[in-house]
Design a protein around this motif. Structure first.
Motif, PDB file in Angstrom:
ATOM      1  N   CYS A  27      25.126  12.441  68.226  1.00 19.97           N
ATOM      2  CA  CYS A  27      25.349  11.000  68.074  1.00 19.97           C
ATOM      3  C   CYS A  27      26.231  10.507  69.216  1.00 19.97           C
ATOM      4  O   CYS A  27      26.944  11.293  69.844  1.00 19.97           O
ATOM      5  N   ASN A  62      30.033  14.672  65.960  1.00 13.22           N
ATOM      6  CA  ASN A  62      29.445  14.450  64.631  1.00 13.22           C
ATOM      7  C   ASN A  62      30.397  15.022  63.599  1.00 13.22           C
ATOM      8  O   ASN A  62      30.573  16.238  63.519  1.00 13.22           O
ATOM      9  N   TYR A  72      24.779  12.291  60.408  1.00 12.24           N
ATOM     10  CA  TYR A  72      25.782  12.124  61.454  1.00 12.24           C
ATOM     11  C   TYR A  72      26.765  11.050  61.028  1.00 12.24           C
ATOM     12  O   TYR A  72      26.456  10.194  60.185  1.00 12.24           O
ATOM     13  N   HIS A  98      21.324   8.611  67.910  1.00 12.58           N
ATOM     14  CA  HIS A  98      21.448   9.906  67.254  1.00 12.58           C
ATOM     15  C   HIS A  98      20.090  10.586  67.297  1.00 12.58           C
ATOM     16  O   HIS A  98      19.095   9.985  67.708  1.00 12.58           O
TER      17      HIS A  98
END
Lengths: 167, 91
Positions: A27, A62, A72, A98
């Motif tokens: 992410c 994350n 996430y 993500h």
């Protein structure tokens, strides 16, 4: 359909990030400037090309280590610091990215429920067996949390300013 | 103090990315902010007046929820308050 402008380096970087963290989700935050549609941002057919012009992608950790293969979460304090750095560069938070390890590049019920940045882009890359495949972007549209929706938008990957390369 | 407005809420804060105001506490600062920009209120608070669950407030680098006095924490003109909506998801 809206347009998300990504330069080639950002596009490659977010896909590479997803490959690196597979089988876990990656992410990060997309930084850029909003460019309203106008005569100078339309293509030959007159189609508007306004939207977020993303100039940088910032990797985030994350924090969902309990279920990193399918969840996430970015720590808010990390987001505070990323936003502060962006301000210093004259950039805004344009959206987030993500990955979906071994899962399609479509938003999920969890993605929708946890999406609160109205007007921002949520970019999802499917990573199949460690290889990035499809990357899609969804604009979180609507005026309030109660009427929000995801609208898929076209990603324009630009190798150099002024030479958009539709993907 | 300075309140940083996140991208989605700038539309409701006169297009500003930051608002400067004087207030003795975090709660007072939020009240002053929403008095000046009433359209912000429904984006920050529930109908019952509670801060929406997905809205995080950071006084400098500290989560206001975890400060001893929470929103009653005193602030100075040098402090910054960041309004940061939650970001999470997954397949």
């Amino acid at each position: 359909m809206g347009i998300l402008h990504l330069n080639r380096a950002v596009y490659d970087a977010i896909r590479a990030h997803g490959e690196e963290t597979w089988p876990h989700e990656c992410c990060g935050v997309l930084l850029g400037r909003f460019s309203p549609a106008n005569a100078s941002t339309t293509d030959a057919a007159g189609k508007e090309l306004g939207g977020w012009q993303v100039q940088a992608a910032v990797r985030a950790g994350n924090t969902r280590t309990d279920s990193a293969h399918n969840r996430y979460q970015i720590a808010p304090v990390e987001l505070v610091k990323i936003e502060r750095d962006a301000r210093r560069q004259g950039l805004d938070i344009a959206g987030f990215y993500h990955s979906h390890p071994d899962h399609p590049a479509q938003w999920s019920a969890t993605d929708f429920a946890e999406a609160h940045w109205l007007g921002c882009s949520y970019v999802i890359t499917a990573v199949a067996q460690g290889k990035a495949t499809v990357t899609n972007s969804f604009l979180l549209a609507g005026a309030t949390e109660e009427d929000k929706r995801f609208d898929q938008e076209t990603i324009l990957v630009e190798d150099q300013p002024g030479t958009p390369d539709p993907t | 103090m300075t309140i940083f407005i996140p991208t989605p809420l700038r539309l409701y804060a006169g297009g500003q990315d930051a608002v400067e105001l004087d207030a003795p506490t975090v709660a007072d600062a939020l009240e002053a902010l929403t008095q000046a920009h009433p359209d912000l209120r429904k984006h920050l608070f529930t109908a019952e007046g509670k801060l929406r669950a997905f809205v995080n407030l950071y006084l400098n680098d500290e989560d206001v929820r975890y400060l001893p006095a929470k929103e009653a924490t005193a602030v100075t003109s040098a402090d910054t308050l960041s309004i940061i909506p939650f970001i999470a998801g997954g397949n």
